[in-house]
Design a protein around this motif. Structure first.
Motif, PDB file in Angstrom:
ATOM      1  N   GLU A 133      74.022  87.099  78.279  1.00 39.06           N
ATOM      2  CA  GLU A 133      72.830  88.651  78.538  1.00 39.06           C
ATOM      3  C   GLU A 133      73.326  89.865  77.504  1.00 39.06           C
ATOM      4  O   GLU A 133      73.102  90.662  77.036  1.00 39.06           O
ATOM      5  N   PRO A 134      73.754  90.381  78.346  1.00 37.72           N
ATOM      6  CA  PRO A 134      74.839  91.952  77.941  1.00 37.72           C
ATOM      7  C   PRO A 134      76.112  91.788  76.387  1.00 37.72           C
ATOM      8  O   PRO A 134      76.381  92.124  75.579  1.00 37.72           O
ATOM      9  N   SER A 135      76.167  90.169  76.541  1.00 37.08           N
ATOM     10  CA  SER A 135      76.600  90.018  74.614  1.00 37.08           C
ATOM     11  C   SER A 135      76.066  89.244  73.712  1.00 37.08           C
ATOM     12  O   SER A 135      74.952  88.800  73.617  1.00 37.08           O
ATOM     13  N   ASP A 136      77.099  89.799  72.241  1.00 35.59           N
ATOM     14  CA  ASP A 136      75.686  89.274  70.940  1.00 35.59           C
ATOM     15  C   ASP A 136      76.539  88.591  70.111  1.00 35.59           C
ATOM     16  O   ASP A 136      76.295  88.546  69.354  1.00 35.59           O
ATOM     17  N   ALA A 137      77.702  87.817  70.590  1.00 36.62           N
ATOM     18  CA  ALA A 137      78.735  87.355  70.516  1.00 36.62           C
ATOM     19  C   ALA A 137      79.669  86.153  70.654  1.00 36.62           C
ATOM     20  O   ALA A 137      79.752  86.719  71.687  1.00 36.62           O
ATOM     21  N   MET A 138      80.060  85.466  69.798  1.00 41.15           N
ATOM     22  CA  MET A 138      81.239  84.565  70.820  1.00 41.15           C
ATOM     23  C   MET A 138      82.514  84.555  69.790  1.00 41.15           C
ATOM     24  O   MET A 138      82.032  84.740  68.372  1.00 41.15           O
ATOM     25  N   LEU A 139      83.634  84.685  70.523  1.00 39.38           N
ATOM     26  CA  LEU A 139      85.299  84.339  69.333  1.00 39.38           C
ATOM     27  C   LEU A 139      85.769  83.426  70.087  1.00 39.38           C
ATOM     28  O   LEU A 139      85.398  82.434  71.503  1.00 39.38           O
ATOM     29  N   LEU A 140      85.891  82.533  69.365  1.00 36.83           N
ATOM     30  CA  LEU A 140      85.456  80.935  69.214  1.00 36.83           C
ATOM     31  C   LEU A 140      87.028  80.435  68.509  1.00 36.83           C
ATOM     32  O   LEU A 140      87.213  80.545  67.628  1.00 36.83           O
ATOM     33  N   GLY A 141      87.897  79.286  69.174  1.00 34.33           N
ATOM     34  CA  GLY A 141      89.363  78.853  68.171  1.00 34.33           C
ATOM     35  C   GLY A 141      88.616  77.906  67.921  1.00 34.33           C
ATOM     36  O   GLY A 141      87.550  77.646  68.131  1.00 34.33           O
ATOM     37  N   ARG A 142      89.638  77.329  66.559  1.00 35.84           N
ATOM     38  CA  ARG A 142      89.488  76.044  65.891  1.00 35.84           C
ATOM     39  C   ARG A 142      88.735  74.841  66.550  1.00 35.84           C
ATOM     40  O   ARG A 142      87.396  74.472  66.400  1.00 35.84           O
ATOM     41  N   LYS A 143      89.499  74.730  68.228  1.00 31.55           N
ATOM     42  CA  LYS A 143      89.033  73.645  68.391  1.00 31.55           C
ATOM     43  C   LYS A 143      87.112  73.418  69.173  1.00 31.55           C
ATOM     44  O   LYS A 143      86.883  72.714  68.806  1.00 31.55           O
ATOM     45  N   THR A 144      87.325  74.735  69.812  1.00 32.00           N
ATOM     46  CA  THR A 144      86.273  74.726  70.871  1.00 32.00           C
ATOM     47  C   THR A 144      84.743  75.133  69.913  1.00 32.00           C
ATOM     48  O   THR A 144      83.913  74.834  70.117  1.00 32.00           O
ATOM     49  N   TYR A 145      85.067  75.935  68.475  1.00 33.66           N
ATOM     50  CA  TYR A 145      84.859  75.909  67.340  1.00 33.66           C
ATOM     51  C   TYR A 145      83.681  74.431  66.725  1.00 33.66           C
ATOM     52  O   TYR A 145      82.566  74.208  67.297  1.00 33.66           O
ATOM     53  N   PRO A 187      66.469  76.473  77.027  1.00 27.76           N
ATOM     54  CA  PRO A 187      66.196  78.002  76.616  1.00 27.76           C
ATOM     55  C   PRO A 187      67.797  78.446  76.026  1.00 27.76           C
ATOM     56  O   PRO A 187      68.311  79.357  75.583  1.00 27.76           O
ATOM     57  N   PHE A 188      69.206  78.263  76.063  1.00 28.75           N
ATOM     58  CA  PHE A 188      70.503  77.958  76.186  1.00 28.75           C
ATOM     59  C   PHE A 188      70.601  77.670  74.439  1.00 28.75           C
ATOM     60  O   PHE A 188      71.527  78.282  74.189  1.00 28.75           O
ATOM     61  N   THR A 189      70.188  77.276  74.295  1.00 30.38           N
ATOM     62  CA  THR A 189      70.118  76.156  72.816  1.00 30.38           C
ATOM     63  C   THR A 189      70.100  77.286  71.947  1.00 30.38           C
ATOM     64  O   THR A 189      70.909  77.786  70.741  1.00 30.38           O
ATOM     65  N   ASP A 190      68.836  77.894  72.085  1.00 28.38           N
ATOM     66  CA  ASP A 190      68.545  79.231  70.333  1.00 28.38           C
ATOM     67  C   ASP A 190      69.534  80.222  70.589  1.00 28.38           C
ATOM     68  O   ASP A 190      69.759  81.004  69.931  1.00 28.38           O
ATOM     69  N   ARG A 191      69.864  80.667  72.038  1.00 29.12           N
ATOM     70  CA  ARG A 191      71.024  81.713  72.462  1.00 29.12           C
ATOM     71  C   ARG A 191      72.260  81.159  71.986  1.00 29.12           C
ATOM     72  O   ARG A 191      73.122  82.152  71.248  1.00 29.12           O
ATOM     73  N   MET A 192      72.882  79.942  72.030  1.00 26.55           N
ATOM     74  CA  MET A 192      74.331  79.214  71.378  1.00 26.55           C
ATOM     75  C   MET A 192      74.385  79.981  69.619  1.00 26.55           C
ATOM     76  O   MET A 192      74.970  79.688  68.926  1.00 26.55           O
ATOM     77  N   ASN A 193      72.989  79.096  69.088  1.00 27.47           N
ATOM     78  CA  ASN A 193      72.788  78.497  68.052  1.00 27.47           C
ATOM     79  C   ASN A 193      72.481  80.572  67.274  1.00 27.47           C
ATOM     80  O   ASN A 193      73.011  80.368  65.497  1.00 27.47           O
ATOM     81  N   GLY A 194      72.181  80.805  68.189  1.00 23.14           N
ATOM     82  CA  GLY A 194      71.412  82.436  68.052  1.00 23.14           C
ATOM     83  C   GLY A 194      72.507  83.820  67.500  1.00 23.14           C
ATOM     84  O   GLY A 194      72.258  84.639  66.774  1.00 23.14           O
ATOM     85  N   MET A 195      73.355  83.538  68.696  1.00 24.56           N
ATOM     86  CA  MET A 195      74.888  83.985  68.356  1.00 24.56           C
ATOM     87  C   MET A 195      75.716  84.746  67.679  1.00 24.56           C
ATOM     88  O   MET A 195      75.755  83.750  66.501  1.00 24.56           O
ATOM     89  N   ARG A 196      76.365  85.546  67.024  1.00 19.81           N
ATOM     90  CA  ARG A 196      77.166  85.644  66.215  1.00 19.81           C
ATOM     91  C   ARG A 196      77.952  85.213  66.515  1.00 19.81           C
ATOM     92  O   ARG A 196      78.651  85.152  67.942  1.00 19.81           O
ATOM     93  N   LYS A 197      78.716  84.166  65.481  1.00 17.95           N
ATOM     94  CA  LYS A 197      80.514  83.570  66.282  1.00 17.95           C
ATOM     95  C   LYS A 197      81.910  83.984  65.731  1.00 17.95           C
ATOM     96  O   LYS A 197      81.342  83.771  63.934  1.00 17.95           O
ATOM     97  N   TYR A 198      82.231  84.604  65.941  1.00 10.88           N
ATOM     98  CA  TYR A 198      83.727  84.779  65.438  1.00 10.88           C
ATOM     99  C   TYR A 198      84.811  83.666  65.240  1.00 10.88           C
ATOM    100  O   TYR A 198      85.128  83.172  66.857  1.00 10.88           O
ATOM    101  N   VAL A 199      85.379  83.087  64.103  1.00  7.17           N
ATOM    102  CA  VAL A 199      86.420  82.531  64.725  1.00  7.17           C
ATOM    103  C   VAL A 199      87.664  82.366  64.056  1.00  7.17           C
ATOM    104  O   VAL A 199      88.371  82.862  63.024  1.00  7.17           O
ATOM    105  N   ALA A 200      88.276  82.220  64.816  1.00  4.23           N
ATOM    106  CA  ALA A 200      89.952  82.168  65.057  1.00  4.23           C
ATOM    107  C   ALA A 200      90.510  80.844  64.496  1.00  4.23           C
ATOM    108  O   ALA A 200      90.989  79.903  65.016  1.00  4.23           O
ATOM    109  N   SER A 201      91.101  80.804  62.918  1.00  4.77           N
ATOM    110  CA  SER A 201      91.360  79.676  62.572  1.00  4.77           C
ATOM    111  C   SER A 201      92.442  79.989  61.664  1.00  4.77           C
ATOM    112  O   SER A 201      92.303  80.417  59.687  1.00  4.77           O
ATOM    113  N   ARG A 202      93.650  79.038  61.619  1.00  3.32           N
ATOM    114  CA  ARG A 202      93.923  79.284  60.012  1.00  3.32           C
ATOM    115  C   ARG A 202      93.617  78.184  58.976  1.00  3.32           C
ATOM    116  O   ARG A 202      94.656  77.758  58.083  1.00  3.32           O
TER     117      ARG A 202
END
Length: 201
Positions: free
Chosen positions: A53-65, A80-95
């Motif tokens: 609820e208080p978060s607007d983004a996810m930070l993910l590694g390659r495998k989890t992404y 209802p969690f589907t819309d939340r996960m798809n709508g959030m900003r995703k930042y991905v750390a991957s080489r």
């Protein structure tokens, strides 16, 4: 200043690998994928939903992404969690990733630690690190984690990737909230609070 929040499902002995299914992550011969389903309950689901609820983004590694990107875009739209996960900003750390097809996904350029520091200094809500054990450990080593939100389930696996693996930085934790569900899962929120204290009896 945004906060980095590590959100993780753990066994009682600290394993975080592949809670969601048998084929989620078999790295290093892990044979216990899907361990969470038999030991979870509705209270766990409600607590985890509240973490977002208080978060607007996810930070993910390659495998989890890759796991999430293969599941959530076609997940049950009635959840209802589907819309939340798809709508959030995703930042991905991957080489290695170059093309991110999941909606609202951004690849962090260059050094991940520097990029996360810049994210923390930017405008916006909290950022949840979900799964992504290697990334979480990197952030812990560089003092970038502001809070841990953990579900600790009543099962012992014995092997697998652990959130607090060998080499974890000794850290005191301040409990923000801790409760136990009817199924025996501990839902804990903790904030780093300097170095551990020591004493004797």
């Amino acid at each position: 200043m945004r906060e980095i929040i590590v959100c993780t499902f753990l066994t009682l002995d600290g394993v975080m690998q592949a809670p969601g299914g048998p084929d989620e992550d078999a790295q290093s011969g892990f044979e216990h994928g899907g361990w969470q389903k038999p030991v979870t309950d509705d209270e766990v689901g409600a607590a985890v939903a509240g973490w977002y609820e208080p978060s607007d983004a996810m930070l993910l590694g390659r495998k989890t992404y890759e796991i999430f990107a293969a599941y959530w875009p076609t997940a049950d739209p009635g959840n209802p969690f589907t819309d939340r996960m798809n709508g959030m900003r995703k930042y991905v750390a991957s080489r290695t990733l170059t093309d991110l097809e999941w909606r609202n996904s951004t690849l962090l350029e260059g050094d991940a630690v520097r990029a996360v520091r810049e994210l923390k200094a930017s405008d916006g809500g909290n950022i949840n690190v979900v799964g992504s054990g290697d990334l979480a450990q990197t952030l812990m080593r560089h003092d970038l984690v502001d809070e841990y939100r953990l579900t600790i389930h009543p099962v012992i696996i014995g092997t697998g990737k652990r959130l607090f693996a060998g080499g974890a930085i000794p850290t005191a934790l301040e409990p923000v909230s801790v409760s136990t569900t009817k199924g025996g899962t501990v839902v804990g929120v903790y904030r780093p609070n300097g170095k551990p204290g020591y004493g004797s009896y």
